[in-house]
Design a protein around this motif. Structure first.
Motif, short mmCIF file in Angstrom:
data_model
loop_
_atom_site.label_atom_id
_atom_site.label_comp_id
_atom_site.label_asym_id
_atom_site.label_seq_id
_atom_site.Cartn_x
_atom_site.Cartn_y
_atom_site.Cartn_z
N ILE A 1 45.02 -14.47 -38.28
CA ILE A 1 45.83 -13.57 -37.30
C ILE A 1 46.86 -14.30 -36.50
O ILE A 1 46.70 -15.56 -36.09
N SER A 2 47.76 -13.76 -36.30
CA SER A 2 48.66 -14.31 -35.32
C SER A 2 48.42 -14.20 -33.73
O SER A 2 47.34 -13.47 -33.49
N GLU A 3 48.99 -15.00 -32.99
CA GLU A 3 48.64 -14.74 -31.49
C GLU A 3 49.12 -13.67 -31.20
O GLU A 3 48.43 -12.79 -30.20
N GLU A 4 50.17 -12.83 -31.59
CA GLU A 4 50.60 -11.52 -31.16
C GLU A 4 49.33 -10.59 -31.64
O GLU A 4 49.11 -9.60 -30.89
N ASP A 5 48.93 -10.75 -32.84
CA ASP A 5 47.86 -9.66 -33.32
C ASP A 5 46.52 -10.01 -32.28
O ASP A 5 45.78 -9.12 -32.16
N LYS A 6 46.29 -11.32 -32.09
CA LYS A 6 45.22 -11.51 -31.33
C LYS A 6 45.36 -10.90 -29.63
O LYS A 6 44.32 -10.36 -29.33
N LYS A 7 46.45 -11.15 -29.28
CA LYS A 7 46.83 -10.25 -27.89
C LYS A 7 46.69 -8.90 -27.83
O LYS A 7 45.95 -8.19 -27.34
N LEU A 8 47.16 -8.34 -29.24
CA LEU A 8 47.01 -6.58 -29.16
C LEU A 8 45.76 -6.17 -29.19
O LEU A 8 45.13 -5.61 -28.63
N LEU A 9 44.87 -6.84 -30.11
CA LEU A 9 43.35 -6.58 -30.23
C LEU A 9 42.60 -6.75 -29.10
O LEU A 9 41.92 -5.99 -28.67
N SER A 10 42.99 -7.94 -28.39
CA SER A 10 42.16 -8.18 -27.02
C SER A 10 42.68 -7.36 -26.06
O SER A 10 41.62 -6.93 -25.37
N ASN A 11 43.81 -7.12 -26.02
CA ASN A 11 44.17 -5.81 -24.85
C ASN A 11 43.73 -4.47 -25.18
O ASN A 11 43.03 -3.94 -24.11
N GLN A 12 43.49 -4.07 -26.66
CA GLN A 12 42.81 -2.88 -26.93
C GLN A 12 41.39 -2.79 -26.69
O GLN A 12 40.81 -2.13 -25.87
N ALA A 13 40.92 -4.17 -26.86
CA ALA A 13 39.36 -4.15 -26.55
C ALA A 13 39.00 -4.05 -25.04
O ALA A 13 37.99 -3.71 -24.72
N SER A 14 39.87 -4.90 -24.38
CA SER A 14 39.59 -4.83 -22.83
C SER A 14 39.76 -3.56 -22.08
O SER A 14 38.89 -3.13 -21.37
N GLU A 15 40.76 -2.68 -22.57
CA GLU A 15 40.85 -1.40 -22.13
C GLU A 15 39.74 -0.51 -22.87
O GLU A 15 39.26 0.12 -21.62
N ILE A 16 39.30 -0.60 -23.84
CA ILE A 16 38.07 0.11 -24.32
C ILE A 16 36.85 -0.13 -23.59
O ILE A 16 35.89 0.51 -23.03
N SER A 17 36.59 -1.35 -23.07
CA SER A 17 35.79 -2.05 -22.32
C SER A 17 35.56 -1.51 -21.09
O SER A 17 34.61 -1.07 -20.61
N ARG A 18 36.78 -1.40 -20.16
CA ARG A 18 36.79 -0.99 -19.02
C ARG A 18 36.35 0.62 -19.28
O ARG A 18 35.49 1.06 -18.08
N LEU A 19 36.71 1.36 -20.14
CA LEU A 19 36.36 2.66 -20.19
C LEU A 19 34.87 3.03 -20.55
O LEU A 19 34.51 3.94 -19.83
N LEU A 20 34.34 2.26 -21.37
CA LEU A 20 32.91 2.16 -21.51
C LEU A 20 32.22 1.86 -20.38
O LEU A 20 31.24 2.61 -20.07
N ASN A 21 32.69 0.93 -19.67
CA ASN A 21 31.86 0.53 -18.59
C ASN A 21 31.94 1.79 -17.44
O ASN A 21 31.02 1.96 -16.90
#
Length: 127
Positions: A91-111
């Motif tokens: 994956i590209s750095e751009e895709d990594k950032k996109l997925l990481s940002n999505q994961a961080s938001e979901i993590s905050r919501l789940l917490n």
């Protein structure tokens, strides 16, 4: 306003978009990864939304918390695969950032959901 289905939960909606992103991005992985890394990433990602949905319908707070915790674990599993995918140049750095940002938001919501449930449990009088 109380929700009437798991689809109305913001955390489920965000997680669903994340799953779709995982599926879209893993389509470009090498063929030899289809039954290994791609399969693991997709299974972990779908586990996030599946456990949110299953936890939503449960009545007991402890049971809900258990399923939301499983979702958190599955989310972290996908994060691990994202780093591995980038290190393997899948994956590209751009895709990594996109997925990481999505994961961080979901993590905050789940917490936040889990903290709310924990607060409910601590407010419940012992019998």
């Amino acid at each position: 306003m109380a929700t009437q289905s798991f689809e109305q939960l913001i955390v489920w909606q965000k997680a669903h978009q994340y799953v779709l992103s995982i599926y879209r991005i893993t389509k470009q992985y090498p063929k030899e990864e289809i039954f290994s890394l791609v399969n693991q990433m997709r299974r972990a990602a779908t586990s996030i939304t599946a456990n949110i949905a299953e936890g939503y319908i449960l009545i007991g707070s402890k049971e809900k918390l258990r399923f939301y915790n499983i979702s958190q674990g599955s989310l972290e599993e996908t994060r691990n695969f994202i780093f591995l995918s980038k290190d393997l140049d899948y994956i590209s750095e751009e895709d990594k950032k996109l997925l990481s940002n999505q994961a961080s938001e979901i993590s905050r919501l789940l917490n936040a959901y889990c903290k709310g449930i924990i607060n409910e449990l601590s407010d419940t009088p012992s019998t």
